[in-house]
Motif scaffolding. Sequence first.
Motif, PDB file in Angstrom:
ATOM      1  N   ALA A 127       0.830  -1.207   0.000  1.00  0.00           N
ATOM      2  CA  ALA A 127       0.000   0.000   0.000  1.00  0.00           C
ATOM      3  C   ALA A 127       0.869   1.262   0.000  1.00  0.00           C
ATOM      4  O   ALA A 127       0.597   2.216  -0.739  1.00  0.00           O
ATOM      5  CB  ALA A 127      -0.939  -0.008   1.205  1.00  0.00           C
ATOM      6  N   HIS A 172       2.245   2.041  -3.341  1.00  0.00           N
ATOM      7  CA  HIS A 172       1.206   2.230  -4.367  1.00  0.00           C
ATOM      8  C   HIS A 172       1.257   1.130  -5.430  1.00  0.00           C
ATOM      9  O   HIS A 172       1.076   1.387  -6.615  1.00  0.00           O
ATOM     10  CB  HIS A 172       1.307   3.612  -5.015  1.00  0.00           C
ATOM     11  CG  HIS A 172       1.276   4.717  -4.023  1.00  0.00           C
ATOM     12  ND1 HIS A 172       0.124   5.072  -3.342  1.00  0.00           N
ATOM     13  CD2 HIS A 172       2.257   5.528  -3.563  1.00  0.00           C
ATOM     14  CE1 HIS A 172       0.397   6.059  -2.506  1.00  0.00           C
ATOM     15  NE2 HIS A 172       1.689   6.350  -2.620  1.00  0.00           N
ATOM     16  N   TYR A 178      -0.724  -1.200  -6.864  1.00  0.00           N
ATOM     17  CA  TYR A 178      -2.176  -1.383  -6.871  1.00  0.00           C
ATOM     18  C   TYR A 178      -2.599  -2.826  -7.067  1.00  0.00           C
ATOM     19  O   TYR A 178      -3.445  -3.326  -6.323  1.00  0.00           O
ATOM     20  CB  TYR A 178      -2.821  -0.500  -7.950  1.00  0.00           C
ATOM     21  CG  TYR A 178      -2.628   0.955  -7.660  1.00  0.00           C
ATOM     22  CD1 TYR A 178      -3.375   1.592  -6.675  1.00  0.00           C
ATOM     23  CD2 TYR A 178      -1.672   1.701  -8.344  1.00  0.00           C
ATOM     24  CE1 TYR A 178      -3.196   2.919  -6.380  1.00  0.00           C
ATOM     25  CE2 TYR A 178      -1.492   3.040  -8.059  1.00  0.00           C
ATOM     26  CZ  TYR A 178      -2.245   3.649  -7.076  1.00  0.00           C
ATOM     27  OH  TYR A 178      -2.059   4.964  -6.792  1.00  0.00           O
ATOM     28  N   TRP A 179      -2.049  -3.493  -8.078  1.00  0.00           N
ATOM     29  CA  TRP A 179      -2.459  -4.875  -8.319  1.00  0.00           C
ATOM     30  C   TRP A 179      -2.166  -5.718  -7.092  1.00  0.00           C
ATOM     31  O   TRP A 179      -2.992  -6.517  -6.654  1.00  0.00           O
ATOM     32  CB  TRP A 179      -1.722  -5.436  -9.549  1.00  0.00           C
ATOM     33  CG  TRP A 179      -2.099  -6.852  -9.876  1.00  0.00           C
ATOM     34  CD1 TRP A 179      -3.123  -7.250 -10.674  1.00  0.00           C
ATOM     35  CD2 TRP A 179      -1.463  -8.043  -9.395  1.00  0.00           C
ATOM     36  NE1 TRP A 179      -3.160  -8.632 -10.726  1.00  0.00           N
ATOM     37  CE2 TRP A 179      -2.151  -9.138  -9.952  1.00  0.00           C
ATOM     38  CE3 TRP A 179      -0.376  -8.294  -8.558  1.00  0.00           C
ATOM     39  CZ2 TRP A 179      -1.801 -10.461  -9.703  1.00  0.00           C
ATOM     40  CZ3 TRP A 179      -0.031  -9.611  -8.309  1.00  0.00           C
ATOM     41  CH2 TRP A 179      -0.734 -10.677  -8.875  1.00  0.00           C
ATOM     42  N   THR A 199      -1.671  -4.704  -3.882  1.00  0.00           N
ATOM     43  CA  THR A 199      -2.486  -4.307  -2.728  1.00  0.00           C
ATOM     44  C   THR A 199      -3.895  -4.866  -2.864  1.00  0.00           C
ATOM     45  O   THR A 199      -4.466  -5.401  -1.900  1.00  0.00           O
ATOM     46  CB  THR A 199      -2.524  -2.775  -2.592  1.00  0.00           C
ATOM     47  OG1 THR A 199      -1.177  -2.287  -2.502  1.00  0.00           O
ATOM     48  CG2 THR A 199      -3.298  -2.346  -1.355  1.00  0.00           C
ATOM     49  N   TRP A 200      -4.435  -4.750  -4.049  1.00  0.00           N
ATOM     50  CA  TRP A 200      -5.777  -5.250  -4.315  1.00  0.00           C
ATOM     51  C   TRP A 200      -5.834  -6.754  -4.042  1.00  0.00           C
ATOM     52  O   TRP A 200      -6.768  -7.249  -3.413  1.00  0.00           O
ATOM     53  CB  TRP A 200      -6.136  -4.935  -5.775  1.00  0.00           C
ATOM     54  CG  TRP A 200      -7.453  -5.428  -6.232  1.00  0.00           C
ATOM     55  CD1 TRP A 200      -8.673  -4.895  -5.951  1.00  0.00           C
ATOM     56  CD2 TRP A 200      -7.693  -6.561  -7.062  1.00  0.00           C
ATOM     57  NE1 TRP A 200      -9.655  -5.622  -6.563  1.00  0.00           N
ATOM     58  CE2 TRP A 200      -9.081  -6.657  -7.252  1.00  0.00           C
ATOM     59  CE3 TRP A 200      -6.868  -7.502  -7.670  1.00  0.00           C
ATOM     60  CZ2 TRP A 200      -9.668  -7.657  -8.017  1.00  0.00           C
ATOM     61  CZ3 TRP A 200      -7.459  -8.503  -8.436  1.00  0.00           C
ATOM     62  CH2 TRP A 200      -8.833  -8.560  -8.592  1.00  0.00           C
ATOM     63  N   MET A 212     -10.470   0.964  -3.550  1.00  0.00           N
ATOM     64  CA  MET A 212      -9.358   1.068  -4.496  1.00  0.00           C
ATOM     65  C   MET A 212      -9.871   1.192  -5.920  1.00  0.00           C
ATOM     66  O   MET A 212      -9.358   1.976  -6.710  1.00  0.00           O
ATOM     67  CB  MET A 212      -8.448  -0.155  -4.407  1.00  0.00           C
ATOM     68  CG  MET A 212      -7.553  -0.186  -3.208  1.00  0.00           C
ATOM     69  SD  MET A 212      -6.472  -1.626  -3.266  1.00  0.00           S
ATOM     70  CE  MET A 212      -5.469  -1.217  -4.686  1.00  0.00           C
ATOM     71  N   GLY A 264     -11.453   4.624  -6.458  1.00  0.00           N
ATOM     72  CA  GLY A 264     -10.626   5.671  -5.867  1.00  0.00           C
ATOM     73  C   GLY A 264     -10.668   7.026  -6.527  1.00  0.00           C
ATOM     74  O   GLY A 264     -10.419   8.037  -5.890  1.00  0.00           O
ATOM     75  N   GLY A 293      -8.109   2.163 -10.861  1.00  0.00           N
ATOM     76  CA  GLY A 293      -7.279   1.211 -10.119  1.00  0.00           C
ATOM     77  C   GLY A 293      -6.937   0.001 -10.954  1.00  0.00           C
ATOM     78  O   GLY A 293      -5.809  -0.480 -10.957  1.00  0.00           O
ATOM     79  N   LYS A 322      -4.383   1.012 -13.674  1.00  0.00           N
ATOM     80  CA  LYS A 322      -3.032   1.114 -13.134  1.00  0.00           C
ATOM     81  C   LYS A 322      -2.458  -0.277 -12.881  1.00  0.00           C
ATOM     82  O   LYS A 322      -1.291  -0.529 -13.166  1.00  0.00           O
ATOM     83  CB  LYS A 322      -3.034   1.927 -11.838  1.00  0.00           C
ATOM     84  CG  LYS A 322      -3.313   3.397 -12.061  1.00  0.00           C
ATOM     85  CD  LYS A 322      -3.422   4.135 -10.748  1.00  0.00           C
ATOM     86  CE  LYS A 322      -3.827   5.579 -10.971  1.00  0.00           C
ATOM     87  NZ  LYS A 322      -4.093   6.278  -9.719  1.00  0.00           N
ATOM     88  N   SER A 323      -3.282  -1.170 -12.371  1.00  0.00           N
ATOM     89  CA  SER A 323      -2.814  -2.525 -12.092  1.00  0.00           C
ATOM     90  C   SER A 323      -2.439  -3.251 -13.375  1.00  0.00           C
ATOM     91  O   SER A 323      -1.410  -3.929 -13.438  1.00  0.00           O
ATOM     92  CB  SER A 323      -3.903  -3.317 -11.365  1.00  0.00           C
ATOM     93  OG  SER A 323      -4.164  -2.725 -10.124  1.00  0.00           O
ATOM     94  N   GLN A 375       0.845  -1.907 -14.518  1.00  0.00           N
ATOM     95  CA  GLN A 375       1.952  -2.459 -13.741  1.00  0.00           C
ATOM     96  C   GLN A 375       2.227  -3.899 -14.150  1.00  0.00           C
ATOM     97  O   GLN A 375       3.378  -4.312 -14.280  1.00  0.00           O
ATOM     98  CB  GLN A 375       1.646  -2.405 -12.243  1.00  0.00           C
ATOM     99  CG  GLN A 375       1.710  -1.013 -11.674  1.00  0.00           C
ATOM    100  CD  GLN A 375       1.347  -1.007 -10.192  1.00  0.00           C
ATOM    101  OE1 GLN A 375       0.679  -1.898  -9.703  1.00  0.00           O
ATOM    102  NE2 GLN A 375       1.780   0.019  -9.506  1.00  0.00           N
TER     103      GLN A 375
END
Length: 167
Positions: free
Chosen positions: A97, A100, A102-103, A105-106, A135, A138, A145, A148-149, A152
């Motif tokens: 987190a 950042h 995202y993938w 953290t999710w 998320m 967001g 989110g 972004k994931s 990444q």
Amino acid sequence: LKDLDNVWNAWDYALEQCREELVDPFLVPLYRLFDDRNQYFDGERTFRRALGCVAHADAPMTLTQARAALCLALCLQNLTRYDEASVFAEQCLPVLAAQHAYWETWNAESCLANIAYARGDYEQAQQHFEAVREMLLGTSNPLSGISKSIGQFQRGVTQFLDSVERF
């Protein structure tokens, strides 16, 4: 994957070197490979080995270590080894987190939600599912989110393929 032997050779080389910058690009793509094939026992062994290689007992957890712990937690969750999976997921979540990621953290939140749900702790499961929902919602774009994931993940795949080519 016709060149899977080359991938495994590159992975073994990365682990022999025990350098995070070599190990990191493999983590998420390898998890996706194990997940797509339901090979969670193999994934567990692979990510335990990676975590053992990059872990440093006296230093704070790095992003690479957190990714390795998450991949291990996801494999363990799918093997219904919830106690072990929750330890790894809880350890890596703050680092993911803060960075950042995202993938990751999710997936850590989802992992903890699924574990809580399986244990019958519906309030805890709801809290983790709500964190995932937040998320995804967001910003004004509900897919931000996810976008972004995916970005990444695609960067990780590109780095992974570059590492294999350099090997």
